[in-house]
Design a protein around this motif. Structure first.
Motif, PDB file in Angstrom:
ATOM      1  N   PRO B 353       0.818  -1.216   0.000  1.00 45.91           N
ATOM      2  CA  PRO B 353       0.000   0.000   0.000  1.00 45.91           C
ATOM      3  C   PRO B 353       0.857   1.274   0.000  1.00 45.91           C
ATOM      4  O   PRO B 353       1.975   1.263   0.525  1.00 45.91           O
ATOM      5  CB  PRO B 353      -0.821  -0.112   1.290  1.00 45.91           C
ATOM      6  N   THR B 354       0.344   2.341  -0.586  1.00 46.57           N
ATOM      7  CA  THR B 354       1.098   3.602  -0.595  1.00 46.57           C
ATOM      8  C   THR B 354       1.223   4.137   0.827  1.00 46.57           C
ATOM      9  O   THR B 354       2.236   4.721   1.183  1.00 46.57           O
ATOM     10  CB  THR B 354       0.415   4.660  -1.486  1.00 46.57           C
ATOM     11  N   GLN B 355       0.173   3.937   1.623  1.00 45.74           N
ATOM     12  CA  GLN B 355       0.246   4.300   3.042  1.00 45.74           C
ATOM     13  C   GLN B 355       0.994   3.166   3.742  1.00 45.74           C
ATOM     14  O   GLN B 355       0.403   2.156   4.092  1.00 45.74           O
ATOM     15  CB  GLN B 355      -1.186   4.434   3.580  1.00 45.74           C
ATOM     16  N   ASP B 358      -0.004   0.898   6.688  1.00 46.21           N
ATOM     17  CA  ASP B 358      -1.034  -0.141   6.541  1.00 46.21           C
ATOM     18  C   ASP B 358      -0.455  -1.481   6.098  1.00 46.21           C
ATOM     19  O   ASP B 358      -1.131  -2.500   6.113  1.00 46.21           O
ATOM     20  CB  ASP B 358      -2.069   0.265   5.472  1.00 46.21           C
ATOM     21  N   TYR B 359       0.807  -1.452   5.669  1.00 44.02           N
ATOM     22  CA  TYR B 359       1.397  -2.609   4.996  1.00 44.02           C
ATOM     23  C   TYR B 359       1.402  -3.881   5.868  1.00 44.02           C
ATOM     24  O   TYR B 359       0.862  -4.915   5.450  1.00 44.02           O
ATOM     25  CB  TYR B 359       2.801  -2.202   4.519  1.00 44.02           C
ATOM     26  N   PRO B 360       1.952  -3.822   7.102  1.00 44.85           N
ATOM     27  CA  PRO B 360       1.992  -5.057   7.888  1.00 44.85           C
ATOM     28  C   PRO B 360       0.596  -5.652   8.140  1.00 44.85           C
ATOM     29  O   PRO B 360       0.386  -6.836   7.959  1.00 44.85           O
ATOM     30  CB  PRO B 360       2.645  -4.624   9.207  1.00 44.85           C
ATOM     31  N   GLN B 361      -0.355  -4.783   8.517  1.00 45.34           N
ATOM     32  CA  GLN B 361      -1.725  -5.252   8.783  1.00 45.34           C
ATOM     33  C   GLN B 361      -2.319  -5.926   7.560  1.00 45.34           C
ATOM     34  O   GLN B 361      -2.947  -6.977   7.641  1.00 45.34           O
ATOM     35  CB  GLN B 361      -2.628  -4.049   9.119  1.00 45.34           C
ATOM     36  N   GLN B 362      -2.123  -5.281   6.416  1.00 42.66           N
ATOM     37  CA  GLN B 362      -2.719  -5.782   5.192  1.00 42.66           C
ATOM     38  C   GLN B 362      -2.119  -7.136   4.815  1.00 42.66           C
ATOM     39  O   GLN B 362      -2.825  -8.058   4.411  1.00 42.66           O
ATOM     40  CB  GLN B 362      -2.489  -4.768   4.070  1.00 42.66           C
ATOM     41  N   LEU B 363      -0.801  -7.239   4.977  1.00 44.78           N
ATOM     42  CA  LEU B 363      -0.152  -8.505   4.641  1.00 44.78           C
ATOM     43  C   LEU B 363      -0.614  -9.606   5.598  1.00 44.78           C
ATOM     44  O   LEU B 363      -0.928 -10.716   5.183  1.00 44.78           O
ATOM     45  CB  LEU B 363       1.378  -8.368   4.681  1.00 44.78           C
ATOM     46  N   LEU B 364      -0.700  -9.258   6.877  1.00 43.19           N
ATOM     47  CA  LEU B 364      -1.087 -10.259   7.874  1.00 43.19           C
ATOM     48  C   LEU B 364      -2.495 -10.776   7.600  1.00 43.19           C
ATOM     49  O   LEU B 364      -2.770 -11.973   7.698  1.00 43.19           O
ATOM     50  CB  LEU B 364      -1.007  -9.655   9.282  1.00 43.19           C
ATOM     51  N   LYS B 365      -3.383  -9.871   7.217  1.00 41.94           N
ATOM     52  CA  LYS B 365      -4.752 -10.250   6.889  1.00 41.94           C
ATOM     53  C   LYS B 365      -4.746 -11.281   5.756  1.00 41.94           C
ATOM     54  O   LYS B 365      -5.434 -12.289   5.800  1.00 41.94           O
ATOM     55  CB  LYS B 365      -5.512  -8.999   6.420  1.00 41.94           C
ATOM     56  N   ASN B 366      -3.947 -11.017   4.751  1.00 46.51           N
ATOM     57  CA  ASN B 366      -3.855 -11.938   3.625  1.00 46.51           C
ATOM     58  C   ASN B 366      -3.211 -13.262   4.026  1.00 46.51           C
ATOM     59  O   ASN B 366      -3.598 -14.315   3.530  1.00 46.51           O
ATOM     60  CB  ASN B 366      -3.066 -11.303   2.482  1.00 46.51           C
ATOM     61  N   ILE B 367      -2.224 -13.177   4.907  1.00 48.81           N
ATOM     62  CA  ILE B 367      -1.557 -14.400   5.368  1.00 48.81           C
ATOM     63  C   ILE B 367      -2.568 -15.307   6.067  1.00 48.81           C
ATOM     64  O   ILE B 367      -2.643 -16.501   5.791  1.00 48.81           O
ATOM     65  CB  ILE B 367      -0.395 -14.045   6.319  1.00 48.81           C
ATOM     66  N   TYR B 368      -3.380 -14.715   6.948  1.00 48.40           N
ATOM     67  CA  TYR B 368      -4.384 -15.508   7.667  1.00 48.40           C
ATOM     68  C   TYR B 368      -5.360 -16.145   6.697  1.00 48.40           C
ATOM     69  O   TYR B 368      -5.881 -17.221   6.912  1.00 48.40           O
ATOM     70  CB  TYR B 368      -5.162 -14.640   8.656  1.00 48.40           C
TER      71      TYR B 368
END
Lengths: 67, 582
Positions: B353-355, B358-368
Motif C-alpha cells: 500500500p502507498t500508506q 497499513d502494509y503489515p496489517q494488510q499482509l497479515l490479513k492476507n496471510i491468515y
C-alpha cells in the motif's frame, strides 16, 4: 430491483408491484429494502417497510427520505 | 469484497454462476433467524475462489431437526442466535426463577448435543458462538442473560466435536460495531437481525475455511525486494541507504514484514524472492545487513535478475513443482502487479500500500486468509525439504544414467497401515494434493479415522527418505472392500506428494500396496482415474502398473487387476520397510 428479483431490467417499470412481479416475495422484499438502504444511504422506518409494495411508493418514500 | 455494495455482489455473483465446472460444494445453513440475504453473498465468495456452491437453507428455526438431514453436506453453517432463543422464554428473563432458567438451560444443552451428534461426521461445521452483545451490561451484578450465554458457550467449547469450528461472532460485532451488524427493525419485522454489512464481514471471515476445505490454500509467498522487503533501492541507495531498522520511522514496517516472512518459513510456507536487481547485491543484504531479519536460510528459491517477472514466477512454480495458482506475490510496483494480474491471473497479488503504515496489517490479513498456519511436523520441515530437492537436482548431473543416480540416493520407503498417529497428515494430503491424485476425493480427519476403524477398509501411508533427507509422509492409498464380493477391493484414493515423484517411488508404492492386498486375501483390485484440471500427469498411471482398462466415459477410466497374474517391477535400489499387520 432487477438484480434483487433476478428478472430482466426491462421487465421493471413504474407500474411494477408485488402483484405483478412473481419473484417479489416476502424474503426478497427484505433483500430489496436492504439494497435500497445501502444504495441511497437512508434508513427506512419500520412502519414504511411493509408499505413499499410498488415502484411508485418506493420512489416517493426514498425521495421523501432524501430531502 | 467488503467494499462492494449488496447489489454489486448480486450482479457479480450472477455473472460467475455457471462458469465453474467442478462438482458443487454442498453447503447447508441451519438457523433460527432469517439469513437468506447471506446466500448470494456466500455464493459469491465461493465462486470468486472457483468453488461452485450448492447452498441449502434449512427451515426457519428447525436447527435440531434439519441437522439430521444435513449431515452429508460438505459444510454446515449454524446460525443459532440468542435473540430468537430467548424469545421462546415467556416472562422477563432477569425475573425468572433459577429453576426455570436451569430447566431452560437443560433444554438447550440437549438440543445442542443432538446437533453435535447429528453433525459429528460432517466434514466441516461452522458453529457461531452465542452472543450476549444485544443485551445491556450490568456492571454491578452480572445479568442472568449474560451469565446464561457464557455458560452456553462454555458447554459448546467443551462438547462440540472436533470437526466444529467455533466462530466468535462477537469479534465481528466488536470490529465493525454492533449498530453496523444488527438491525432491530428487521429482527422485529422479519426475524432477520443481521445487516448486509455483517453478512459480508462474516462470509469474508470464513473464506479461509472454504479455501482450506477445497484444497485451495497457497503454498508459497514470493516477495519483491526494493520497497517491499526494505525501504529504498539497493542498486541506487546502497547497503547503507536502505532501511529496515526496527528503530526507524518507516523501516519498522519493513522490519515487521520480514518478521512475518520468517514466521511463515518456520511454518512450512515457502518463501521466495523475485526481484529485478543484481543477485549479488540482494544476497549481500540478506547476509550482511545488520537489520536483516529474513536470512538466506529462510529463502527457498530466488530469481534475482532482469527478466520479466511473469517468466520468473512461472519458473519458480516449475522448480518447486507446484502450480502457479499456489503462489502469492508481493510487489510495490503497479507495473509488475498489473503484468502478473494480466499474464498469470491465477497468482494472488498483494500490492504494497502507498500508506506504508497499513502494509503489515494488510499482509497479515492476507496471510491468515491464504495460508495454513497450523502445520504439522512435515510442513515444518518443508523449507528444508525443498532445499534438499535442489541438491538432488544438482546431483542428477553427475551421473550418466538416471538409474545410477537413483541408486545413489539410497531411497528407503516405510509403509504403515492404519496408523492413527498420522490421521491429520493423511487428511491434509487428501485436501492438498492435486497433481498426483487419481480420484481427488477430499477427506477430513474424522473421515480418515472412520476408514481406519472400519475392518473392510485399509489406509496405507508411505514415508520416504534418502541420503539427502527425510520427506516424511508423502503417499497415501485408501482401499475399500467391494460391497458384494469379499475377494475384490477398490482403490478409493491414491495420491502422492509431487516432491517425491520421478524416482520410481510412485510405482514401488502401489506394487507394495498390491502385495499387501494379496496378503489380506484379496484376489482382484479395482481402480479409477477421475480427471481434474490438474491431474493429467497420472491419466495413464494404472496402465503403466499393469491394470486392465475396463471402460472409459467422459475421461473417467475404470480398471481391474488380477493379483495372481500381477508381476511387480524389480527395482532393487528402493528399499521397503513395512509393518505388515495384515
Amino acid at each position: 430491483m432487477s438484480v434483487v428479483f433476478e428478472v430482466p431490467l426491462d421487465s421493471i417499470n413504474e407500474n411494477s408491484s408485488t402483484d405483478n412481479l412473481e419473484n417479489w416475495d416476502s424474503l426478497r422484499h427484505l433483500n430489496l429494502i436492504l439494497a435500497l438502504e445501502e444504495e441511497f444511504g437512508v434508513s427506512i422506518p419500520d412502519e414504511e417497510v411493509g408499505n413499499l409494495v410498488n415502484f411508485k411508493l418506493i420512489e416517493l418514500t426514498i425521495n421523501e427520505l432524501l430531502k | 469484497m467488503e467494499n462492494l455494495k449488496y447489489t454489486e455482489i448480486l450482479q457479480l455473483n450472477k455473472q460467475l454462476s455457471g462458469t465453474i465446472s467442478s462438482a458443487p460444494y454442498q453447503i447447508g445453513i441451519l438457523s433460527n433467524v432469517t439469513v437468506n440475504a447471506g446466500k448470494e453473498i456466500l455464493e459469491y465468495v465461493c465462486r470468486k475462489n472457483q468453488i461452485e456452491p450448492a447452498i441449502e437453507i434449512g427451515n426457519f428455526d428447525n436447527i435440531v431437526q434439519d441437522s439430521a438431514l444435513f449431515q452429508n453436506k460438505n459444510l454446515v453453517m449454524v446460525f443459532w442466535d440468542t435473540l430468537n432463543m430467548f424469545d421462546q422464554v415467556s416472562g422477563f428473563f432477569e425475573d425468572l426463577e433459577d429453576d426455570t432458567i436451569a430447566s431452560f438451560k437443560q433444554k438447550i444443552y440437549s438440543e445442542l448435543s443432538m446437533v453435535f451428534n447429528n453433525l459429528s461426521s460432517t466434514p466441516s461445521v461452522i458453529f457461531n458462538c452465542f452472543s450476549s452483545a444485544y443485551y445491556p451490561i450490568n456492571v454491578i451484578s452480572e445479568s442472568k442473560i449474560h451469565r446464561f450465554v457464557s455458560e452456553l458457550n462454555r458447554y459448546v467449547k467443551e462438547n462440540a466435536p472436533s470437526n466444529f469450528v467455533l466462530m466468535d461472532i462477537d469479534a465481528i460485532f466488536q470490529q465493525h460495531g454492533l449498530s453496523q451488524c444488527y438491525d432491530q427493525r428487521f429482527y422485529l419485522s422479519s426475524k432477520a437481525p443481521y445487516t448486509v454489512n455483517f453478512l459480508k464481514h462474516y462470509m469474508v471471515t470464513i473464506e479461509p475455511l472454504l479455501l482450506r476445505n477445497n484444497g485451495k490454500l497457497k503454498k508459497a509467498l514470493i516477495l519483491d525486494c526494493d520497497n517491499t522487503l526494505w525501504q529504498g533501492i539497493i542498486g541506487e541507495d546502497g547497503l547503507e541507504g536502505i532501511d529496515m531498522a526496527p528503530s526507524s520511522k518507516k523501516g519498522v514496517f519493513f522490519h515487521k514484514i520480514q518478521q512475518m516472512a520468517v514466521f511463515l518459513s518456520k511454518r512450512g510456507i515457502i518463501i521466495g524472492l523475485c526481484s529485478k536487481n543484481n543477485e549479488a547485491d540482494v544476497l549481500e543484504v540478506l547476509r550482511t545487513h545488520k537489520d536483516a531479519v529474513l536470512k538466506e536460510e529462510n529463502i527457498v528459491i530466488h530469481k534475482i535478475n532482469w527478466n520479466d517477472k511473469a517468466a520468473n514466477l512461472k519458473a519458480i512454480a516449475q522448480e518447486l513443482n507446484i502450480g502457479t495458482d499456489s503462489l502469492v506475490f508481493v510487489d510495490d510496483s503497479d507495473f509488475e502487479i498489473n503484468l502478473i494480474r494480466e499474464k498469470l491471473p491465477e497468482i494472488q497479488c498483494i500490492h504494497v500500500p502507498t500508506q506504508i503504515s497499513d502494509y503489515p496489517q494488510q499482509l497479515l490479513k492476507n496471510i491468515y486468509k491464504l495460508f495454513n498456519l497450523n502445520p504439522n511436523k512435515d510442513d515444518l520441515k518443508k523449507t528444508e525439504m525443498y532445499k534438499q530437492q535442489f541438491q538432488r537436482e544438482s546431483a542428477k548431473d553427475q551421473f550418466g544414467s538416471i538409474d545410477d543416480y537413483l541408486a545413489s540416493l539410497g531411497i528407503e520407503l516405510t509403509v504403515l497401515v492404519d496408523d492413527a498417529a498420522y490421521i491429520p497428515r493423511i487428511s491434509q494430503l487428501t485436501q492438498k494434493t492435486n497433481q498426483f491424485n487419481l480420484t481427488t476425493i477430499r477427506y477430513t480427519e474424522n473421515q480418515i479415522e472412520q476408514f481406519m476403524e472400519n475392518p473392510k477398509c485399509f489406509t496405507a501411508s508411505m514415508f520416504v527418505k534418502d541420503k539427502f533427507g527425510d520427506s516424511g509422509l508423502t503417499g497415501v492409498c485408501i482401499l475399500k472392500e467391494d460391497e458384494g464380493d469379499p475377494r475384490v477391493i477398490h482403490i478409493d484414493s491414491l495420491l502422492m506428494s509431487c516432491r517425491i515423484l520421478g524416482r520410481n517411488i510412485e510405482y514401488v508404492f502401489l506394487d507394495h500396496v498390491i502385495e499387501l492386498a494379496e496378503k489380506k486375501g484379496y484376489s482382484s483390485i479395482r481402480a479409477q482415474f477421475i480427471p481434474t484440471k490438474k491431474n493429467a500427469q497420472v491419466k495413464d498411471y494404472y496402465e503403466k502398473i499393469g491394470f486392465e482398462l475396463l471402460r472409459e466415459s467422459e475421461g473417467t477410466k475404470s480398471y481391474s487387476l488380477n493379483i495372481s497374474t500381477f508381476k511387480p517391477r524389480e527395482i532393487q535400489y528402493i528399499k521397503i520397510n513395512t509393518t505388515l499387520n495384515a
